[in-house]
Design a protein around this motif. Structure first.
Motif, PDB file in Angstrom:
ATOM      1  N   TYR A  55       0.805  -1.102   0.092  1.00  0.00           N
ATOM      2  CA  TYR A  55       0.070   0.027   0.085  1.00  0.00           C
ATOM      3  C   TYR A  55       0.990   1.371   0.146  1.00  0.00           C
ATOM      4  CZ  TYR A  55      -2.293   3.757   2.321  1.00  0.00           C
ATOM      5  OH  TYR A  55      -3.040   5.186   2.616  1.00  0.00           O
ATOM      6  N   VAL A  56       1.977   1.258   0.889  1.00  0.00           N
ATOM      7  CA  VAL A  56       2.747   2.429   0.945  1.00  0.00           C
ATOM      8  C   VAL A  56       3.577   2.680  -0.402  1.00  0.00           C
ATOM      9  CG1 VAL A  56       4.948   3.626   2.174  1.00  0.00           C
ATOM     10  CG2 VAL A  56       3.025   2.274   3.531  1.00  0.00           C
ATOM     11  N   ARG A  57       3.925   1.706  -0.904  1.00  0.00           N
ATOM     12  CA  ARG A  57       4.748   1.864  -2.441  1.00  0.00           C
ATOM     13  C   ARG A  57       3.723   2.163  -3.417  1.00  0.00           C
ATOM     14  NH1 ARG A  57       7.215  -3.539  -0.448  1.00  0.00           N
ATOM     15  NH2 ARG A  57       9.152  -2.859   0.725  1.00  0.00           N
ATOM     16  N   LEU A  58       2.466   1.695  -3.236  1.00  0.00           N
ATOM     17  CA  LEU A  58       1.352   2.336  -4.340  1.00  0.00           C
ATOM     18  C   LEU A  58       1.293   3.743  -4.342  1.00  0.00           C
ATOM     19  CD1 LEU A  58      -0.833   1.607  -6.447  1.00  0.00           C
ATOM     20  CD2 LEU A  58      -2.303   1.231  -4.396  1.00  0.00           C
ATOM     21  N   CYS A  59       1.011   4.137  -2.988  1.00  0.00           N
ATOM     22  CA  CYS A  59       0.866   5.531  -2.644  1.00  0.00           C
ATOM     23  C   CYS A  59       1.847   6.387  -3.268  1.00  0.00           C
ATOM     24  CB  CYS A  59       0.373   5.650  -1.266  1.00  0.00           C
ATOM     25  SG  CYS A  59      -1.226   5.015  -0.718  1.00  0.00           S
ATOM     26  N   LEU A  60       3.055   5.864  -2.884  1.00  0.00           N
ATOM     27  CA  LEU A  60       4.213   6.896  -2.888  1.00  0.00           C
ATOM     28  C   LEU A  60       5.243   6.497  -4.344  1.00  0.00           C
ATOM     29  CD1 LEU A  60       5.153   7.116   0.791  1.00  0.00           C
ATOM     30  CD2 LEU A  60       3.717   8.630  -0.499  1.00  0.00           C
ATOM     31  N   GLN A  81      -7.484  -6.273   9.145  1.00  0.00           N
ATOM     32  CA  GLN A  81      -7.241  -7.403   8.499  1.00  0.00           C
ATOM     33  C   GLN A  81      -6.473  -7.066   7.158  1.00  0.00           C
ATOM     34  OE1 GLN A  81      -8.657 -10.311   9.054  1.00  0.00           O
ATOM     35  NE2 GLN A  81     -10.191  -9.473  10.787  1.00  0.00           N
ATOM     36  N   THR A  82      -6.290  -6.029   6.839  1.00  0.00           N
ATOM     37  CA  THR A  82      -5.500  -5.912   5.540  1.00  0.00           C
ATOM     38  C   THR A  82      -3.999  -5.006   5.607  1.00  0.00           C
ATOM     39  OG1 THR A  82      -6.465  -3.752   4.997  1.00  0.00           O
ATOM     40  CG2 THR A  82      -7.755  -5.585   4.299  1.00  0.00           C
ATOM     41  N   GLY A  83      -3.912  -4.164   6.836  1.00  0.00           N
ATOM     42  CA  GLY A  83      -2.905  -3.471   6.886  1.00  0.00           C
ATOM     43  C   GLY A  83      -2.954  -2.169   6.245  1.00  0.00           C
ATOM     44  N   VAL A  84      -4.026  -1.803   5.507  1.00  0.00           N
ATOM     45  CA  VAL A  84      -4.355  -0.689   5.112  1.00  0.00           C
ATOM     46  C   VAL A  84      -5.115   0.083   5.771  1.00  0.00           C
ATOM     47  CG1 VAL A  84      -5.178   0.336   2.863  1.00  0.00           C
ATOM     48  CG2 VAL A  84      -3.918  -1.835   2.579  1.00  0.00           C
ATOM     49  N   PRO A  85      -4.920   1.686   5.937  1.00  0.00           N
ATOM     50  CA  PRO A  85      -5.685   2.349   6.642  1.00  0.00           C
ATOM     51  C   PRO A  85      -7.068   2.457   6.204  1.00  0.00           C
ATOM     52  CG  PRO A  85      -3.748   3.563   6.369  1.00  0.00           C
ATOM     53  CD  PRO A  85      -3.862   2.225   5.488  1.00  0.00           C
ATOM     54  N   PHE A  86      -8.293   2.386   6.932  1.00  0.00           N
ATOM     55  CA  PHE A  86      -9.703   2.207   6.517  1.00  0.00           C
ATOM     56  C   PHE A  86      -9.983   1.215   5.465  1.00  0.00           C
ATOM     57  CE2 PHE A  86      -9.014   6.616   8.051  1.00  0.00           C
ATOM     58  CZ  PHE A  86     -10.236   6.922   8.966  1.00  0.00           C
ATOM     59  N   GLY A  87      -9.182   0.059   5.670  1.00  0.00           N
ATOM     60  CA  GLY A  87      -8.870  -0.861   4.734  1.00  0.00           C
ATOM     61  C   GLY A  87     -10.021  -1.960   4.548  1.00  0.00           C
ATOM     62  N   ALA A  90     -12.914  -5.079  -0.146  1.00  0.00           N
ATOM     63  CA  ALA A  90     -12.957  -4.739  -1.440  1.00  0.00           C
ATOM     64  C   ALA A  90     -12.327  -3.547  -1.986  1.00  0.00           C
ATOM     65  CB  ALA A  90     -14.402  -4.541  -1.828  1.00  0.00           C
ATOM     66  N   ALA A  91     -12.130  -2.360  -1.321  1.00  0.00           N
ATOM     67  CA  ALA A  91     -11.480  -1.212  -1.718  1.00  0.00           C
ATOM     68  C   ALA A  91     -10.168  -1.437  -1.944  1.00  0.00           C
ATOM     69  CB  ALA A  91     -11.785  -0.277  -0.906  1.00  0.00           C
ATOM     70  N   VAL A  92      -9.525  -2.258  -1.085  1.00  0.00           N
ATOM     71  CA  VAL A  92      -8.034  -2.709  -0.986  1.00  0.00           C
ATOM     72  C   VAL A  92      -7.798  -3.565  -2.031  1.00  0.00           C
ATOM     73  CG1 VAL A  92      -6.365  -3.618   0.194  1.00  0.00           C
ATOM     74  CG2 VAL A  92      -7.991  -2.115   1.390  1.00  0.00           C
ATOM     75  N   ARG A  93      -8.369  -4.844  -2.183  1.00  0.00           N
ATOM     76  CA  ARG A  93      -8.197  -5.621  -3.049  1.00  0.00           C
ATOM     77  C   ARG A  93      -8.649  -5.409  -4.370  1.00  0.00           C
ATOM     78  NH1 ARG A  93     -11.552 -10.331  -1.480  1.00  0.00           N
ATOM     79  NH2 ARG A  93     -12.863  -9.060  -2.574  1.00  0.00           N
ATOM     80  N   ASP A  94      -9.750  -4.966  -4.525  1.00  0.00           N
ATOM     81  CA  ASP A  94     -10.309  -4.836  -6.173  1.00  0.00           C
ATOM     82  C   ASP A  94      -9.920  -3.369  -6.605  1.00  0.00           C
ATOM     83  OD1 ASP A  94     -11.229  -7.400  -5.523  1.00  0.00           O
ATOM     84  OD2 ASP A  94     -13.258  -6.614  -4.823  1.00  0.00           O
ATOM     85  N   TRP A  95     -10.005  -2.342  -6.057  1.00  0.00           N
ATOM     86  CA  TRP A  95      -9.737  -1.147  -6.387  1.00  0.00           C
ATOM     87  C   TRP A  95      -8.266  -0.855  -6.595  1.00  0.00           C
ATOM     88  CZ3 TRP A  95      -9.553   4.272  -4.173  1.00  0.00           C
ATOM     89  CH2 TRP A  95      -9.908   5.269  -5.095  1.00  0.00           C
ATOM     90  N   MET A  96      -7.680  -0.757  -5.318  1.00  0.00           N
ATOM     91  CA  MET A  96      -6.368  -0.430  -5.332  1.00  0.00           C
ATOM     92  C   MET A  96      -5.500  -1.448  -5.797  1.00  0.00           C
ATOM     93  SD  MET A  96      -6.059   1.080  -1.253  1.00  0.00           S
ATOM     94  CE  MET A  96      -7.411   1.766  -0.496  1.00  0.00           C
TER      95      MET A  96
END
Length: 257
Positions: A55-60, A81-87, A90-96
């Motif tokens: 996630y951090v590498r995707l963002c930055l 569950q995902t290690g992503v803020p407000f994770g 579906a948003a983490v896996r499918d959108w990001m």
């Protein structure tokens, strides 16, 4: 003959942020949180280190400075569950497009088991609302991350046997120790990002962010209504309220034309 200009050094912001978080977590490990109030402590930056780093590498990954930091308080169900803020899954896996191995911690709360991306429990309302707000307004997640980064002030989730324990409900001496560690990490991350505007998601985050103004580290701090399902005002229409608050704040984010 003049010397050729020296090319700018590429700043790997993702690696620097991950290093700062690692140091923060190492310091927090020396604090004891277990008490009558708190029976379990989760640190998704450790047991969900792989998806969090992705996630951090995707963002930055774009390499440039990030003008706006969205600051939450600490993890809820989704990030646990995902290690992503407000994770929300579906948003983490499918959108990001973020994934990775999640290794459940040894001392799990039986009422809050960690199953990572296999989680099938009740979706986190906060995460669903927050990320769907952006999904309805931009083409891809990268359109958000080129201008904004989402970070939680504290990486730890605190629980009793049956419910979350809000960070601000910890004993005052312990909370002050924790806040000092997390505050220094926040300052370091702000410097790495080059962010000049901070949006505090909820009052606690806004209060912590306001100290950045006092320290002369950012230009603006604004409040954003927390999207929690326990927030009556948010349940009346968080999307519209968030749009109005961010627009009035003049936040330069990708809103529809």
């Amino acid at each position: 003959m003049m010397n050729a200009p020296v090319p700018p050094v590429y700043v790997d912001r993702a690696s620097q942020v991950l290093r700062i978080e690692h140091n923060m977590c190492s310091q927090l490990e020396h604090l004891s949180f277990i008490s009558e109030k708190v029976t379990h402590v989760y640190n998704p930056l450790q047991y969900a280190a792989e998806p969090h780093a992705n996630y951090v590498r995707l963002c930055l990954g774009h390499g440039g400075p990030v003008p706006v930091l969205f600051l939450g308080m600490n993890p809820s169900v989704g990030m646990c569950q995902t290690g992503v803020p407000f994770g929300e899954i579906a948003a983490v896996r499918d959108w990001m497009g973020v994934s990775g191995e999640v290794v459940p911690p040894e001392n799990q709360n039986p009422h809050r088991p960690i199953t990572g991306f296999s989680y099938t429990g009740k979706p986190e309302v906060s995460g669903s609302r927050f990320w769907r707000f952006w999904q309805s307004r931009v083409a891809t997640a990268n359109d958000v991350f080129e201008q904004a980064y989402v970070h939680n002030f504290c990486p730890l989730a605190f629980m009793s046997s049956s419910r979350n324990v809000p960070l601000n409900k910890l004993s005052l001496p312990l909370r002050r120790e924790l806040e000092a560690i997390c505050w220094q990490a926040l300052v370091d991350i702000i410097m790495v990002l080059g962010a000049r505007t901070v949006i505090g998601i909820g009052r606690y985050a806004q209060q912590q962010a306001s100290k950045l103004i006092d320290a002369g580290l950012v230009d603006q701090v604004h409040y954003l209504l927390h999207p929690s399902g326990l927030n009556r005002q948010a349940n009346k229409g968080w999307d519209g309220e968030a749009f109005e608050q961010l627009t009035q704040a003049g936040v330069p984010l990708p809103f529809p034309q």
